[in-house]
Design an enzyme around this catalytic site. Structure first.
Site, mmCIF file in Angstrom:
data_model
loop_
_atom_site.group_PDB
_atom_site.id
_atom_site.type_symbol
_atom_site.label_atom_id
_atom_site.label_comp_id
_atom_site.label_asym_id
_atom_site.label_seq_id
_atom_site.Cartn_x
_atom_site.Cartn_y
_atom_site.Cartn_z
ATOM 1 C CD GLU A 170 -2.799 0.905 2.499
ATOM 2 O OE1 GLU A 170 -2.961 -0.224 3.005
ATOM 3 O OE2 GLU A 170 -3.280 1.941 2.976
ATOM 4 C CG ASP A 171 2.079 2.785 3.415
ATOM 5 O OD1 ASP A 171 0.947 3.068 2.939
ATOM 6 O OD2 ASP A 171 2.296 2.650 4.632
#
Ligand code: MN
Length: 748
Positions: free
Chosen positions: A89-90
């Site tokens: 996600e990051d």
């Protein structure tokens, strides 16, 4: 209170990884340390240059999560996923699920996917997008429970470090923790996780309330620590005599659970008497029952507080024996008795199963325990509305609330354990006051029964109803219903209230232990009543009668006036002692009623006489009471034989019989029944009795022992049973225990 050990702050320190690897190496389990180290190094590389709101390097967070995951005893892939959970996600430009899969395998990739928020959701509404994420997480979790374990660890660390976030974010995160994650931990039986999440969330949701409770706990704990230490030493000494290997500890309830009792159930801190509990941990199940026997021998037990979660575990797999007893100083306290296995499950829940049992069988067991998740997902697939989803999620997670429907489809939510009477008052006081009966899912049901979530309840009212019964005050669970019933009595029944209130006051004065005439007692009562601002004695009696003023509130003033009065007359009159204060006998509410035909009619409001506790199968007879429907006795009850002599009441005796038609034989209906046992005292006696009952799946509601002679003892049991046949089979089983001379049905 036990909390999971918070992690150190010096997160960037390499030694922290080394010490985690060392712990895993020494855990006695086959961790793939190489793979775990690779996962850490990969995560560190990906998160490089990223920082948390606190200013710490981002990698601190995945390290902390992996540490918590490891402390739950989860496996190699879970620890790896702990390190990697935020990478996809990051760090979308550096990695993806495909890469993770090729480096760490299918399982780690699947876990990371389950923990990654949905990508590119094309939903405008933030709230809706958010619910989609929770739904995705639940779906992933239904496929592999490790997803939610890791998610809970992630949330726990975020909550521990929430102070670095902005205030608005703190509130929404704390609220979500309270509404979704803590109940999830509870459903999974992870008590330590649940308590820490709740306490942390409360600090942000109501900081002042949190402080208030926390200060109270510290104070009370200071006052009672000596008492607890003494009790602990005393019990320890006795247990040692029985050659049981045990561990004794006491714990204070979590801040949040006390907070809830105070603010949701309207209690003052002093009214919460189970705020600490003594815990006895032994090796075997049999020793649990022996320890229980020892406790009940040492202390008087509080009726109705004994719970056998060993023979009947809670839905979240929790097992223990609970009892509340009164210490020598008159202070009640709870005792929990369990084995080490039960203890680990109580602390870690389903994660403990993961930790201790492996193999196909336990997999099936876990799947079965988790079937509620897939049920939830099934219903959710069809519900597109996020509000509806949240609502359904809450219904399933909030175990301590019951959601009941009106025939029109309105939902009424009540605290768990609320009765049909509570429901009637929740609709409207007019409905409660005119209530004469109730239908649950179309069936006539006694009004003291507890409806289940999803039941459709219809309250039957009658314009000619004479109003609520005083007995209802002892039946209802909600303060709303109780106060409405009191209001009614206050308004409608002044004359009757005065009679009831006067009897209460007179009884209390009599208990002070001196013979006085009624007018002397009235003089004392009047003096006390003036001290609470009531000039007229009848006003005082009325207030006590309808329950607006409790006798215990005025008791100190009565005592005071009594002492003054007695002092005045002391010189002229010798003191005559009266009988010792009567010990109240244990009485229980019958758990189920109904299934009785009175004079050929079904569905009358009935209650079962406590003097003879009739069971299906007994010949019975009904007596029309003035306050509460028809009271049903056994035909051969001594009270019936005596009562039939009374000419005046002849017309009030009604023919009664059990309704044996199949649809009325509720297989779940359980009746309380008393058993008297004469036995030779033996170290294993209570254990054998309780195990016999547990084997037969008979619930034990109370147990009282009395020494008869050096070796003989008398035991009174109250058990739940279905009918006379069932009862006789219980007696037969008990009689087969070698040290038992006789086991008979209790009379009176
Ligand atoms: Mn995270």
């Amino acid at each position: 209170m036990s909390e999971m050990r918070p992690v150190a702050d010096n997160c960037a320190d390499v030694s922290r990884i080394e010490s985690l690897l060392e712990t895993l190496k020494n855990s006695g389990k086959n961790y793939d340390l190489d793979k775990i180290k690779r996962a850490y190094l990969y995560a560190e590389k990906l998160h490089e240059g990223q920082f948390r709101n606190s200013g710490d390097p981002y990698i601190c967070h995945p390290i902390a999560v992996a540490e918590i995951v490891a402390s739950l005893g989860l496996d190699t892939d879970s620890v790896c996923a702990g390190f990697l959970h935020d990478t996809v996600e990051d760090c979308p430009d550096k990695t993806n699920l495909g890469l993770i899969r090729s480096y760490f395998g299918d399982d780690v990739a699947m876990l990371v996917d389950g923990l990654t928020k949905m990508e590119n959701i094309n939903i405008e509404d933030k709230e809706e997008a958010h619910m989609e994420n929770i739904r995705k997480m639940l779906l992933a979790m239904s496929k592999d429970i490790r997803v939610i374990f890791i998610k809970l660890c992630d949330r726990l660390h975020n909550m521990r470090t929430l102070s670095a976030k902005r205030e608005a974010k703190q509130r929404t995160t704390a609220l979500e923790t309270m509404n979704v994650y803590a109940p999830l931990a509870h459903r999974l039986g992870m008590q330590m996780m649940k308590h820490e999440l709740e306490n942390l969330a409360l600090q942000y949701l109501d900081p002042i309330g949190y402080e208030e409770v926390n200060t109270n706990i510290a104070e009370k704990y200071g006052q009672t620590r000596d008492f607890l230490e003494n009790v602990r030493a005393y019990i320890g000494e006795k247990l040692a005599e029985y050659n049981i290997h045990f561990t004794l500890e006491y714990r204070v309830k979590s801040v949040y659970s006390i907070y809830r009792k105070m603010f949701n159930h309207n209690k003052t801190f002093d009214e919460i008497y189970d705020f600490y509990a003594l815990r006895i941990i032994v090796d075997t199940e049999l020793e649990c029952y022996t320890a229980l026997g020892v406790i009940h021998e040492l202390f008087k037990s509080v009726p109705g507080r004994f719970k056998d979660y060993i023979s009947t575990p809670k839905p979240n797999m929790y097992q223990s024996l609970h009892t509340t007893v009164i210490g020598r100083a008159g202070v009640p306290f709870e005792v929990q008795i369990r084995t080490w296995d039960m203890h680990h499950i109580a602390e870690y829940g389903i994660a403990a199963h993961w930790k201790y049992k492996t193999g196909q069988q336990s997999k099936a067991e876990i799947d079965q325990k988790l079937s509620w998740i897939s049920k939830l997902i099934d219903t959710e697939n069809s519900a597109a509305d996020p509000d509806e989803f949240m609502h359904a999620l809450k219904i399933d997670l909030f175990h301590d609330e019951t959601f009941v429907f009106t025939p029109k489809g309105d939902v009424i939510s009540m605290p768990q354990g609320s009765t049909l009477i509570d429901f009637a008052y929740a609709i409207h006081s007019g409905v409660g006051n005119k209530m004469v009966g109730a239908k649950v899912n179309g069936m006539i049901t006694p009004i003291d029964r507890v409806p289940q979530t999803g039941d459709i309840v219809e309250i039957l009212t009658s314009a000619s109803s004479k109003g609520p019964s005083r007995d209802w005050l002892g039946i209802v669970r909600t303060s709303e219903a109780r106060s409405k019933i009191r209001q009614w009595f206050k308004k409608e029944k002044r004359a009757e209230n005065i009679v009831v209130g006067k009897a209460d006051v007179m009884r209390e004065i009599t208990r002070f232990g001196r013979q006085l005439t009624d007018s002397q007692k009235a003089e004392i009562a009047l003096a006390a009543s003036k001290r609470v601002g009531m000039q007229d004695l009848d006003d005082l009696y009325n207030a006590i009668g309808y329950g607006g003023l409790s006798v215990s509130k005025i008791l100190p003033k009565l005592r005071d006036e009594f002492d003054k009065y007695v002092k005045q007359i002391a010189e002229t009159e010798p003191q005559i002692p009266t009988e010792a204060q009567q010990v109240k006998t244990a009485t229980h509410k019958r758990t189920h009623t109904g299934g009785i035909i009175i004079d050929g009619e079904v569905g009358c409001a009935v209650k079962f006489a406590k003097c003879c506790n009739p069971l299906p199968g007994d010949s019975v007879v009904g007596f029309v009471t003035k306050g509460f429907g028809v009271s049903v006795h056994k035909k051969d009850c001594p009270n019936v034989i005596a009562g039939m002599q009374n000419e005046e009441n002849r017309g009030r005796w009604k023919e009664a019989r059990w309704d044996d038609t199949a649809e009325n034989q509720d297989s779940r209906a359980v009746f309380e029944s008393g058993i008297v046992i004469e036995a030779e005292n033996h170290i294993m006696l209570l254990a054998e009795i309780t195990t016999a009952l547990a084997d037969m799946k008979v619930s034990l509601l109370s147990i009282n022992t009395q020494k008869r002679s050096a070796t003989g003892m008398l035991i009174h049991l109250t058990v739940g049973c279905k009918n006379t046949d069932h009862f006789n089979s219980i007696l037969a089983r008990l009689r087969s225990i070698s040290n038992i001379h006789s086991a008979t049905r209790a009379i009176g």
